[in-house]
Design a protein around this motif. Structure first.
Motif, PDB file in Angstrom:
ATOM      1  N   LEU A  77       0.825  -1.204   0.000  1.00 40.20           N
ATOM      2  CA  LEU A  77       0.000   0.000   0.000  1.00 40.20           C
ATOM      3  C   LEU A  77       0.861   1.256   0.000  1.00 40.20           C
ATOM      4  CD1 LEU A  77      -2.935  -0.748   2.483  1.00 40.20           C
ATOM      5  CD2 LEU A  77      -3.071  -0.486   0.016  1.00 40.20           C
ATOM      6  N   GLU A  78       1.921   1.232   0.783  1.00 40.56           N
ATOM      7  CA  GLU A  78       2.784   2.409   0.864  1.00 40.56           C
ATOM      8  C   GLU A  78       3.633   2.566  -0.388  1.00 40.56           C
ATOM      9  OE1 GLU A  78       2.580   4.701   3.129  1.00 40.56           O
ATOM     10  OE2 GLU A  78       1.006   3.565   4.133  1.00 40.56           O
ATOM     11  N   ALA A  79       4.053   1.438  -0.976  1.00 41.02           N
ATOM     12  CA  ALA A  79       4.914   1.496  -2.159  1.00 41.02           C
ATOM     13  C   ALA A  79       4.139   1.890  -3.416  1.00 41.02           C
ATOM     14  CB  ALA A  79       5.597   0.147  -2.374  1.00 41.02           C
ATOM     15  N   ALA A  80       2.885   1.432  -3.535  1.00 41.17           N
ATOM     16  CA  ALA A  80       2.059   1.738  -4.712  1.00 41.17           C
ATOM     17  C   ALA A  80       0.686   2.184  -4.242  1.00 41.17           C
ATOM     18  CB  ALA A  80       1.961   0.520  -5.623  1.00 41.17           C
ATOM     19  N   PRO A  81       0.596   3.383  -3.648  1.00 39.83           N
ATOM     20  CA  PRO A  81      -0.664   3.789  -3.014  1.00 39.83           C
ATOM     21  C   PRO A  81      -1.790   4.097  -3.995  1.00 39.83           C
ATOM     22  CG  PRO A  81       0.906   5.595  -2.998  1.00 39.83           C
ATOM     23  CD  PRO A  81       1.642   4.392  -3.507  1.00 39.83           C
ATOM     24  N   VAL A 103      -5.331   0.000  -6.612  1.00 44.66           N
ATOM     25  CA  VAL A 103      -6.287  -0.678  -5.721  1.00 44.66           C
ATOM     26  C   VAL A 103      -6.643  -2.018  -6.354  1.00 44.66           C
ATOM     27  CG1 VAL A 103      -8.560  -0.586  -4.639  1.00 44.66           C
ATOM     28  CG2 VAL A 103      -7.189   1.509  -4.879  1.00 44.66           C
ATOM     29  N   HIS A 104      -6.370  -3.091  -5.620  1.00 45.50           N
ATOM     30  CA  HIS A 104      -6.614  -4.442  -6.114  1.00 45.50           C
ATOM     31  C   HIS A 104      -7.896  -4.984  -5.485  1.00 45.50           C
ATOM     32  CE1 HIS A 104      -2.544  -4.821  -7.871  1.00 45.50           C
ATOM     33  NE2 HIS A 104      -2.184  -4.058  -6.859  1.00 45.50           N
ATOM     34  N   ILE A 105      -8.839  -5.422  -6.344  1.00 44.65           N
ATOM     35  CA  ILE A 105     -10.118  -5.961  -5.879  1.00 44.65           C
ATOM     36  C   ILE A 105     -10.261  -7.398  -6.359  1.00 44.65           C
ATOM     37  CG2 ILE A 105     -12.628  -5.697  -5.908  1.00 44.65           C
ATOM     38  CD1 ILE A 105     -12.238  -2.760  -6.605  1.00 44.65           C
ATOM     39  N   ALA A 106     -10.608  -8.300  -5.460  1.00 41.18           N
ATOM     40  CA  ALA A 106     -10.906  -9.694  -5.809  1.00 41.18           C
ATOM     41  C   ALA A 106     -12.407  -9.892  -5.721  1.00 41.18           C
ATOM     42  CB  ALA A 106     -10.193 -10.652  -4.855  1.00 41.18           C
ATOM     43  N   THR A 107     -12.984 -10.584  -6.718  1.00 39.34           N
ATOM     44  CA  THR A 107     -14.431 -10.744  -6.734  1.00 39.34           C
ATOM     45  C   THR A 107     -14.835 -11.923  -7.597  1.00 39.34           C
ATOM     46  OG1 THR A 107     -16.511  -9.531  -7.086  1.00 39.34           O
ATOM     47  CG2 THR A 107     -14.775  -9.225  -8.732  1.00 39.34           C
ATOM     48  N   LEU A 108     -16.102 -12.299  -7.521  1.00 38.08           N
ATOM     49  CA  LEU A 108     -16.649 -13.342  -8.388  1.00 38.08           C
ATOM     50  C   LEU A 108     -16.649 -12.876  -9.851  1.00 38.08           C
ATOM     51  CD1 LEU A 108     -19.859 -14.665  -6.585  1.00 38.08           C
ATOM     52  CD2 LEU A 108     -17.856 -16.018  -7.176  1.00 38.08           C
ATOM     53  N   ASP A 118      -6.555  -5.727  -1.952  1.00 34.73           N
ATOM     54  CA  ASP A 118      -6.945  -4.724  -0.961  1.00 34.73           C
ATOM     55  C   ASP A 118      -8.379  -4.905  -0.502  1.00 34.73           C
ATOM     56  OD1 ASP A 118      -4.445  -3.269  -1.246  1.00 34.73           O
ATOM     57  OD2 ASP A 118      -5.207  -2.650  -3.197  1.00 34.73           O
ATOM     58  N   LEU A 119      -9.253  -5.296  -1.448  1.00 36.34           N
ATOM     59  CA  LEU A 119     -10.677  -5.419  -1.162  1.00 36.34           C
ATOM     60  C   LEU A 119     -11.211  -6.721  -1.725  1.00 36.34           C
ATOM     61  CD1 LEU A 119     -11.744  -1.783  -2.171  1.00 36.34           C
ATOM     62  CD2 LEU A 119     -11.534  -2.660   0.166  1.00 36.34           C
ATOM     63  N   SER A 120     -12.180  -7.272  -1.042  1.00 36.13           N
ATOM     64  CA  SER A 120     -12.846  -8.497  -1.474  1.00 36.13           C
ATOM     65  C   SER A 120     -14.325  -8.176  -1.636  1.00 36.13           C
ATOM     66  CB  SER A 120     -12.638  -9.594  -0.425  1.00 36.13           C
ATOM     67  OG  SER A 120     -13.444 -10.719  -0.673  1.00 36.13           O
ATOM     68  N   LEU A 121     -14.901  -8.523  -2.806  1.00 38.11           N
ATOM     69  CA  LEU A 121     -16.306  -8.241  -3.076  1.00 38.11           C
ATOM     70  C   LEU A 121     -17.010  -9.543  -3.438  1.00 38.11           C
ATOM     71  CD1 LEU A 121     -18.601  -6.214  -3.416  1.00 38.11           C
ATOM     72  CD2 LEU A 121     -17.794  -5.760  -5.733  1.00 38.11           C
ATOM     73  N   PHE A 122     -17.748 -10.099  -2.457  1.00 29.26           N
ATOM     74  CA  PHE A 122     -18.406 -11.392  -2.631  1.00 29.26           C
ATOM     75  C   PHE A 122     -19.735 -11.372  -1.879  1.00 29.26           C
ATOM     76  CE2 PHE A 122     -14.093 -12.500  -3.627  1.00 29.26           C
ATOM     77  CZ  PHE A 122     -14.181 -13.567  -4.511  1.00 29.26           C
ATOM     78  N   TYR A 123     -20.580 -12.343  -2.183  1.00 29.29           N
ATOM     79  CA  TYR A 123     -21.764 -12.575  -1.365  1.00 29.29           C
ATOM     80  C   TYR A 123     -21.320 -13.302  -0.101  1.00 29.29           C
ATOM     81  CZ  TYR A 123     -24.742 -11.256  -5.278  1.00 29.29           C
ATOM     82  OH  TYR A 123     -25.353 -10.559  -6.281  1.00 29.29           O
ATOM     83  N   GLY A 124     -21.669 -12.750   1.056  1.00 25.60           N
ATOM     84  CA  GLY A 124     -21.233 -13.369   2.301  1.00 25.60           C
ATOM     85  C   GLY A 124     -21.760 -12.619   3.500  1.00 25.60           C
ATOM     86  N   VAL A 163      -7.600   3.238  -1.405  1.00 25.32           N
ATOM     87  CA  VAL A 163      -8.415   2.055  -1.131  1.00 25.32           C
ATOM     88  C   VAL A 163      -9.679   2.450  -0.376  1.00 25.32           C
ATOM     89  CG1 VAL A 163      -8.520  -0.167   0.053  1.00 25.32           C
ATOM     90  CG2 VAL A 163      -6.426   0.498  -1.147  1.00 25.32           C
ATOM     91  N   GLU A 164      -9.523   3.320   0.608  1.00 23.89           N
ATOM     92  CA  GLU A 164     -10.692   3.764   1.376  1.00 23.89           C
ATOM     93  C   GLU A 164     -11.633   4.578   0.506  1.00 23.89           C
ATOM     94  OE1 GLU A 164     -13.155   6.546   3.587  1.00 23.89           O
ATOM     95  OE2 GLU A 164     -11.356   7.131   2.450  1.00 23.89           O
ATOM     96  N   ARG A 165     -11.094   5.394  -0.394  1.00 25.13           N
ATOM     97  CA  ARG A 165     -11.929   6.215  -1.282  1.00 25.13           C
ATOM     98  C   ARG A 165     -12.713   5.345  -2.255  1.00 25.13           C
ATOM     99  NH1 ARG A 165      -7.966   9.732  -4.195  1.00 25.13           N
ATOM    100  NH2 ARG A 165      -9.853  10.542  -5.227  1.00 25.13           N
ATOM    101  N   VAL A 166     -12.051   4.325  -2.803  1.00 23.88           N
ATOM    102  CA  VAL A 166     -12.737   3.407  -3.715  1.00 23.88           C
ATOM    103  C   VAL A 166     -13.836   2.653  -2.966  1.00 23.88           C
ATOM    104  CG1 VAL A 166     -12.474   1.292  -5.077  1.00 23.88           C
ATOM    105  CG2 VAL A 166     -10.831   3.159  -5.332  1.00 23.88           C
ATOM    106  N   ALA A 167     -13.528   2.176  -1.773  1.00 23.75           N
ATOM    107  CA  ALA A 167     -14.529   1.445  -0.977  1.00 23.75           C
ATOM    108  C   ALA A 167     -15.717   2.349  -0.661  1.00 23.75           C
ATOM    109  CB  ALA A 167     -13.899   0.924   0.303  1.00 23.75           C
ATOM    110  N   ARG A 168     -15.432   3.592  -0.296  1.00 17.93           N
ATOM    111  CA  ARG A 168     -16.523   4.524   0.033  1.00 17.93           C
ATOM    112  C   ARG A 168     -17.371   4.834  -1.201  1.00 17.93           C
ATOM    113  NH1 ARG A 168     -15.242   9.878   0.475  1.00 17.93           N
ATOM    114  NH2 ARG A 168     -13.127   9.282   1.105  1.00 17.93           N
ATOM    115  N   TRP A 169     -16.721   4.987  -2.353  1.00 19.41           N
ATOM    116  CA  TRP A 169     -17.459   5.271  -3.585  1.00 19.41           C
ATOM    117  C   TRP A 169     -18.344   4.094  -3.965  1.00 19.41           C
ATOM    118  CZ3 TRP A 169     -18.252   3.506  -8.502  1.00 19.41           C
ATOM    119  CH2 TRP A 169     -18.758   4.412  -9.432  1.00 19.41           C
ATOM    120  N   LEU A 170     -17.814   2.886  -3.904  1.00 23.74           N
ATOM    121  CA  LEU A 170     -18.609   1.704  -4.241  1.00 23.74           C
ATOM    122  C   LEU A 170     -19.781   1.545  -3.291  1.00 23.74           C
ATOM    123  CD1 LEU A 170     -15.820  -0.890  -5.131  1.00 23.74           C
ATOM    124  CD2 LEU A 170     -17.485   0.135  -6.712  1.00 23.74           C
ATOM    125  N   HIS A 171     -19.561   1.861  -2.017  1.00 26.68           N
ATOM    126  CA  HIS A 171     -20.660   1.751  -1.058  1.00 26.68           C
ATOM    127  C   HIS A 171     -21.744   2.761  -1.388  1.00 26.68           C
ATOM    128  CE1 HIS A 171     -22.698   2.349   2.911  1.00 26.68           C
ATOM    129  NE2 HIS A 171     -22.622   1.043   2.897  1.00 26.68           N
TER     130      HIS A 171
END
Length: 290
Positions: free
Chosen positions: A94-98, A101-106, A147-153, A278-286
């Motif tokens: 995160l500090e080296a490449a701020p 943003v990497h997202i894992a999902t279905l 950084d983030l995981s987006l799944f049904y759970g 990462v926090e900005r992307v998460a907040r935007w998606l929410h």
């Protein structure tokens, strides 16, 4: 002249990692999948570690392996240690490449939920690079480089509740007047959610026996396009079919909708720092998730 005593040889980190993964996951094959190596490599690492220790960590049994009492005693500390190491590596990334943003999902979520939103997200944050990896099961974010995981759970922020209901092309919907009419048309099934029809039928057709008749797909997005093309009725997941419904490519012929317990959730293994990409992307998606 001072004499330096010989330094004890360290145990190899790769072998310790192989032991911890095999012990936590219950087998060498599962550990190999997580570590991205072959089962033979995991076996070799564990054997080398046991030889260096002069003690067995696993008992070899007919159906695989079983932890020895020694292995059981030390496993919790190694799991905690590798979790901490994984989180430290994640913090370093995160500090080296701020701005990445990497997202894992279905795969279905990547194609049907994230992809339509990416142009607006890029326009809002042009300096941020969004990397999406599609996979069939949530990764261990304490270890995996996401950084983030987006799944049904049931872990993380809810972006959308999971409601299921039949969807089909408008022309086919004209032939459907009540749920019992589904017995007369092809019903498409996604292999990952094969039980959806039975769950919905218990609500819409109580006391009646119903089994979907039609093809089974391994890709939900393909099944969805087939439904839009008039091939049959598909059990829709609200967040994934919203775009097709808005465009009129699909319609919901019946009023009955069933909310499933596992919502579409965005999760991170560590607290997100305010203002970080990462926090900005998460907040935007929410904000746009529903």
């Amino acid at each position: 002249m001072a004499v330096a005593p010989p330094r004890a040889k360290d145990l190899p980190l790769t072998a310790l990692r192989a032991f911890e993964a095999a012990a936590r996951l219950g087998g060498f094959a599962a550990a190999a999948t997580e570590l991205g190596v072959t089962p033979g490599a995991v076996t070799a690492h564990v054997k080398a570690l046991e030889a260096a220790l002069g003690a067995a960590l696993f008992d070899r049994i007919a159906k695989g392996v079983r932890l020895t009492p020694l292995g059981q005693r030390v496993l919790p500390e190694f799991t905690q240690a590798f979790d901490a190491l994984g989180l430290a590596v994640h913090a370093l990334r995160l500090e080296a490449a701020p701005r990445v943003v990497h997202i894992a999902t279905l795969p279905a979520i990547a194609q049907l939920f994230l992809s339509p939103r990416l142009p607006a997200l890029r326009a809002q944050m042009p300096e941020v690079v969004i990397s999406i990896t599609a996979m069939e099961a949530p990764p261990n974010l304490k270890r995996a480089p996401y950084d983030l995981s987006l799944f049904y759970g049931d872990h993380g922020q809810i972006l959308a509740e999971d409601e299921i209901f039949p969807v089909c092309a408008p022309a086919l919907a004209a032939r459907l007047h009540q749920p019992a009419d589904l017995a007369q048309v092809p019903c498409l099934t996604d292999s990952a959610w094969a039980g959806d029809w039975a769950l919905w039928a218990a609500l819409a057709l109580p006391g009646q026996s119903f089994a979907p008749r039609g093809p089974v797909f391994s890709l939900y997005a393909l099944a969805l396009e087939e439904a839009a093309g008039g091939a049959g009725v598909l059990m829709g997941h609200g967040a994934l079919v919203a775009g097709h419904l808005a465009r009129g490519a699909l319609v919901a012929p019946f009023a009955q909708r069933l909310r499933l317990p596992h919502a579409l959730r965005l999760w991170s293994a560590r607290p997100l720092r305010s203002g970080h990409p990462v926090e900005r992307v998460a907040r935007w998606l929410h904000g746009v998730g529903g």
